[in-house]
Design a protein around this motif. Sequence first.
Motif, PDB file in Angstrom:
ATOM      1  N   PRO A 216      53.526  46.738  75.370  1.00 26.87           N
ATOM      2  CA  PRO A 216      54.771  46.268  74.746  1.00 26.87           C
ATOM      3  C   PRO A 216      55.909  46.277  75.770  1.00 26.87           C
ATOM      4  CG  PRO A 216      53.713  48.005  73.434  1.00 26.87           C
ATOM      5  CD  PRO A 216      53.032  47.994  74.755  1.00 26.87           C
ATOM      6  N   PRO A 217      56.937  45.456  75.566  1.00 24.02           N
ATOM      7  CA  PRO A 217      58.041  45.410  76.534  1.00 24.02           C
ATOM      8  C   PRO A 217      58.779  46.738  76.656  1.00 24.02           C
ATOM      9  CG  PRO A 217      58.555  44.137  74.554  1.00 24.02           C
ATOM     10  CD  PRO A 217      57.112  44.478  74.480  1.00 24.02           C
ATOM     11  N   GLY A 218      58.805  47.533  75.600  1.00 27.23           N
ATOM     12  CA  GLY A 218      59.466  48.827  75.681  1.00 27.23           C
ATOM     13  C   GLY A 218      58.667  49.868  76.428  1.00 27.23           C
ATOM     14  N   CYS A 219      57.458  49.506  76.854  1.00 35.15           N
ATOM     15  CA  CYS A 219      56.545  50.426  77.526  1.00 35.15           C
ATOM     16  C   CYS A 219      56.431  50.131  79.013  1.00 35.15           C
ATOM     17  CB  CYS A 219      55.177  50.320  76.843  1.00 35.15           C
ATOM     18  SG  CYS A 219      53.828  51.238  77.569  1.00 35.15           S
ATOM     19  N   SER A 220      56.846  48.942  79.432  1.00 38.76           N
ATOM     20  CA  SER A 220      56.624  48.494  80.799  1.00 38.76           C
ATOM     21  C   SER A 220      57.844  47.767  81.340  1.00 38.76           C
ATOM     22  CB  SER A 220      55.408  47.550  80.844  1.00 38.76           C
ATOM     23  OG  SER A 220      55.385  46.793  82.023  1.00 38.76           O
ATOM     24  N   GLN A 221      58.334  48.189  82.501  1.00 43.82           N
ATOM     25  CA  GLN A 221      59.461  47.501  83.128  1.00 43.82           C
ATOM     26  C   GLN A 221      59.098  46.060  83.464  1.00 43.82           C
ATOM     27  OE1 GLN A 221      61.140  49.560  86.487  1.00 43.82           O
ATOM     28  NE2 GLN A 221      61.090  51.544  85.473  1.00 43.82           N
ATOM     29  N   TRP A 222      57.850  45.852  83.897  1.00 46.42           N
ATOM     30  CA  TRP A 222      57.421  44.502  84.269  1.00 46.42           C
ATOM     31  C   TRP A 222      57.426  43.580  83.065  1.00 46.42           C
ATOM     32  CZ3 TRP A 222      56.885  40.621  87.288  1.00 46.42           C
ATOM     33  CH2 TRP A 222      55.927  39.629  87.041  1.00 46.42           C
ATOM     34  N   VAL A 223      56.840  44.017  81.956  1.00 46.86           N
ATOM     35  CA  VAL A 223      56.800  43.186  80.753  1.00 46.86           C
ATOM     36  C   VAL A 223      58.220  42.955  80.237  1.00 46.86           C
ATOM     37  CG1 VAL A 223      55.971  43.003  78.379  1.00 46.86           C
ATOM     38  CG2 VAL A 223      54.469  43.935  80.155  1.00 46.86           C
ATOM     39  N   ALA A 224      59.049  43.993  80.267  1.00 47.38           N
ATOM     40  CA  ALA A 224      60.441  43.842  79.828  1.00 47.38           C
ATOM     41  C   ALA A 224      61.159  42.782  80.659  1.00 47.38           C
ATOM     42  CB  ALA A 224      61.168  45.178  79.939  1.00 47.38           C
ATOM     43  N   ALA A 225      60.944  42.811  81.985  1.00 45.68           N
ATOM     44  CA  ALA A 225      61.587  41.824  82.853  1.00 45.68           C
ATOM     45  C   ALA A 225      61.089  40.416  82.547  1.00 45.68           C
ATOM     46  CB  ALA A 225      61.319  42.170  84.319  1.00 45.68           C
ATOM     47  N   CYS A 226      59.791  40.284  82.266  1.00 46.03           N
ATOM     48  CA  CYS A 226      59.237  38.974  81.919  1.00 46.03           C
ATOM     49  C   CYS A 226      59.857  38.440  80.638  1.00 46.03           C
ATOM     50  CB  CYS A 226      57.718  39.071  81.764  1.00 46.03           C
ATOM     51  SG  CYS A 226      56.816  39.327  83.309  1.00 46.03           S
ATOM     52  N   VAL A 227      59.990  39.294  79.638  1.00 46.18           N
ATOM     53  CA  VAL A 227      60.554  38.864  78.355  1.00 46.18           C
ATOM     54  C   VAL A 227      62.000  38.415  78.538  1.00 46.18           C
ATOM     55  CG1 VAL A 227      61.216  39.630  76.043  1.00 46.18           C
ATOM     56  CG2 VAL A 227      58.978  40.276  76.984  1.00 46.18           C
ATOM     57  N   LYS A 228      62.762  39.184  79.299  1.00 45.52           N
ATOM     58  CA  LYS A 228      64.166  38.825  79.519  1.00 45.52           C
ATOM     59  C   LYS A 228      64.287  37.496  80.260  1.00 45.52           C
ATOM     60  CE  LYS A 228      65.898  43.592  79.638  1.00 45.52           C
ATOM     61  NZ  LYS A 228      66.454  44.657  80.509  1.00 45.52           N
ATOM     62  N   LYS A 229      63.426  37.280  81.243  1.00 46.15           N
ATOM     63  CA  LYS A 229      63.485  36.057  82.032  1.00 46.15           C
ATOM     64  C   LYS A 229      62.987  34.847  81.258  1.00 46.15           C
ATOM     65  CE  LYS A 229      63.451  33.370  85.781  1.00 46.15           C
ATOM     66  NZ  LYS A 229      62.782  32.176  85.263  1.00 46.15           N
ATOM     67  N   HIS A 239      47.840  47.678  73.073  1.00 43.25           N
ATOM     68  CA  HIS A 239      47.875  48.899  73.876  1.00 43.25           C
ATOM     69  C   HIS A 239      48.230  50.145  73.074  1.00 43.25           C
ATOM     70  CE1 HIS A 239      47.895  51.336  77.393  1.00 43.25           C
ATOM     71  NE2 HIS A 239      49.208  51.516  77.408  1.00 43.25           N
ATOM     72  N   LEU A 240      49.415  50.194  72.509  1.00 44.35           N
ATOM     73  CA  LEU A 240      49.834  51.373  71.752  1.00 44.35           C
ATOM     74  C   LEU A 240      49.460  51.167  70.286  1.00 44.35           C
ATOM     75  CD1 LEU A 240      53.327  52.108  73.358  1.00 44.35           C
ATOM     76  CD2 LEU A 240      51.090  53.063  73.945  1.00 44.35           C
ATOM     77  N   HIS A 241      48.327  51.742  69.891  1.00 44.24           N
ATOM     78  CA  HIS A 241      47.799  51.521  68.544  1.00 44.24           C
ATOM     79  C   HIS A 241      48.805  51.934  67.470  1.00 44.24           C
ATOM     80  CE1 HIS A 241      43.398  51.954  70.210  1.00 44.24           C
ATOM     81  NE2 HIS A 241      44.160  51.183  70.963  1.00 44.24           N
ATOM     82  N   ALA A 242      49.588  52.962  67.747  1.00 39.09           N
ATOM     83  CA  ALA A 242      50.533  53.475  66.755  1.00 39.09           C
ATOM     84  C   ALA A 242      51.646  52.488  66.448  1.00 39.09           C
ATOM     85  CB  ALA A 242      51.133  54.796  67.233  1.00 39.09           C
ATOM     86  N   LEU A 243      51.862  51.495  67.330  1.00 40.95           N
ATOM     87  CA  LEU A 243      52.927  50.507  67.111  1.00 40.95           C
ATOM     88  C   LEU A 243      52.443  49.287  66.346  1.00 40.95           C
ATOM     89  CD1 LEU A 243      54.930  50.457  70.478  1.00 40.95           C
ATOM     90  CD2 LEU A 243      55.376  51.769  68.399  1.00 40.95           C
ATOM     91  N   TYR A 244      51.220  49.335  65.815  1.00 42.19           N
ATOM     92  CA  TYR A 244      50.669  48.174  65.100  1.00 42.19           C
ATOM     93  C   TYR A 244      51.656  47.629  64.071  1.00 42.19           C
ATOM     94  CZ  TYR A 244      47.943  45.629  61.626  1.00 42.19           C
ATOM     95  OH  TYR A 244      47.493  44.693  60.732  1.00 42.19           O
ATOM     96  N   GLY A 245      51.786  46.308  64.075  1.00 42.34           N
ATOM     97  CA  GLY A 245      52.646  45.652  63.099  1.00 42.34           C
ATOM     98  C   GLY A 245      53.748  44.858  63.773  1.00 42.34           C
ATOM     99  N   LEU A 246      54.790  44.564  63.014  1.00 44.27           N
ATOM    100  CA  LEU A 246      55.916  43.768  63.489  1.00 44.27           C
ATOM    101  C   LEU A 246      57.066  44.680  63.862  1.00 44.27           C
ATOM    102  CD1 LEU A 246      57.378  41.001  63.861  1.00 44.27           C
ATOM    103  CD2 LEU A 246      58.014  41.161  61.440  1.00 44.27           C
ATOM    104  N   GLY A 247      57.567  44.514  65.074  1.00 41.25           N
ATOM    105  CA  GLY A 247      58.709  45.287  65.526  1.00 41.25           C
ATOM    106  C   GLY A 247      59.735  44.403  66.185  1.00 41.25           C
ATOM    107  N   ASP A 248      60.679  45.038  66.852  1.00 45.15           N
ATOM    108  CA  ASP A 248      61.770  44.325  67.510  1.00 45.15           C
ATOM    109  C   ASP A 248      62.096  45.046  68.805  1.00 45.15           C
ATOM    110  OD1 ASP A 248      64.946  44.364  67.974  1.00 45.15           O
ATOM    111  OD2 ASP A 248      64.396  42.436  67.098  1.00 45.15           O
ATOM    112  N   TRP A 249      62.309  44.266  69.865  1.00 47.08           N
ATOM    113  CA  TRP A 249      62.756  44.844  71.132  1.00 47.08           C
ATOM    114  C   TRP A 249      63.920  44.018  71.642  1.00 47.08           C
ATOM    115  CZ3 TRP A 249      62.959  43.195  76.317  1.00 47.08           C
ATOM    116  CH2 TRP A 249      63.272  44.216  77.237  1.00 47.08           C
ATOM    117  N   LYS A 250      65.105  44.600  71.566  1.00 46.25           N
ATOM    118  CA  LYS A 250      66.336  43.961  72.054  1.00 46.25           C
ATOM    119  C   LYS A 250      66.537  42.551  71.492  1.00 46.25           C
ATOM    120  CE  LYS A 250      66.395  46.593  76.401  1.00 46.25           C
ATOM    121  NZ  LYS A 250      67.506  47.471  75.990  1.00 46.25           N
TER     122      LYS A 250
END
Length: 279
Positions: A216-229, A239-250
């Motif tokens: 998830p983007p909140g877990c990786s600087q690289w993925v976060a940078a990709c999402v922003k760009k 990856h993080l099974h506990a985050l299953y479902g719909l969420g929001d990042w920024k």
Amino acid sequence: MTRTQQAASSSSPGTNRLKDAWFRSAFWLWHGWGGAQTGSYHYVDADRKGMTTVRDGSAEHPPRPAGAVRLVCISDTHEQHSRLRLPDGDVLVHCGDSLINNRLFTKAVGDKKLEDFIQWLGAQPHPHKVLIGGNHDLALERLGSQGAREKLAAAGVTYLENESASVAGLVIFGTPTTPSGSGNRAFYESADSAQLNSTSSSGLPEQVDVVVSHAPPGCSQWVAACVKKLNPAVVLCGHLHALYGLGDWKGWPVVCSSIMTTKFQPKNFPIVIDVVPSK
């Protein structure tokens, strides 16, 4: 020859198969096999604020917005893909960790398990299939990006490794990069920031419709940078099974489609989302 090399050379194929079978059995006895999927799924509502559960056998399915592409999202199947009953859609997206392959298993068995998964994925009825790797997918990483791309293409699957492709009218960017923290280290970078600093923005497309990442983007600087760009309409991950479902990042909707629960049981439903191409 070292003692490790001597031991490896003296191990017969039969011995390796027995070792692999023992490790697999021990793993699933420890975590529990769970049950087969029911055929139900979650549908991400048009406002991206919630999900509707569509039960198996339902005659009513969410209407598709005009011009939208329907994505069926799964991740972290960890060799339990044959238990899945997937809903219909235009694109089947697997967000990594198709295998449980790690330091416990021999290369030969890892390769065979990857072959089994690719055959299954290619046989699914969805017109388009997209796959990225995850930190458990050592057999996939060993192929190299070009080798993996060619092998998956032969099965009718689009493989993405820090690159984008046009799929069913959508521009999709996929990255398997996962930050450290697990003994299963496929597609790991020595540091997210090192990859981020060494990759110029010119190496990424201007904008995409969908980012598919293992972390998830909140877990990786690289993925976060990709999402922003790239400013996608949605981020699909696992990856993080506990985050299953719909969420929001920024402000970006994030769908974590891990089929496995935190106890490694394949009980989470596939998640379906409709995306209208931006161009």
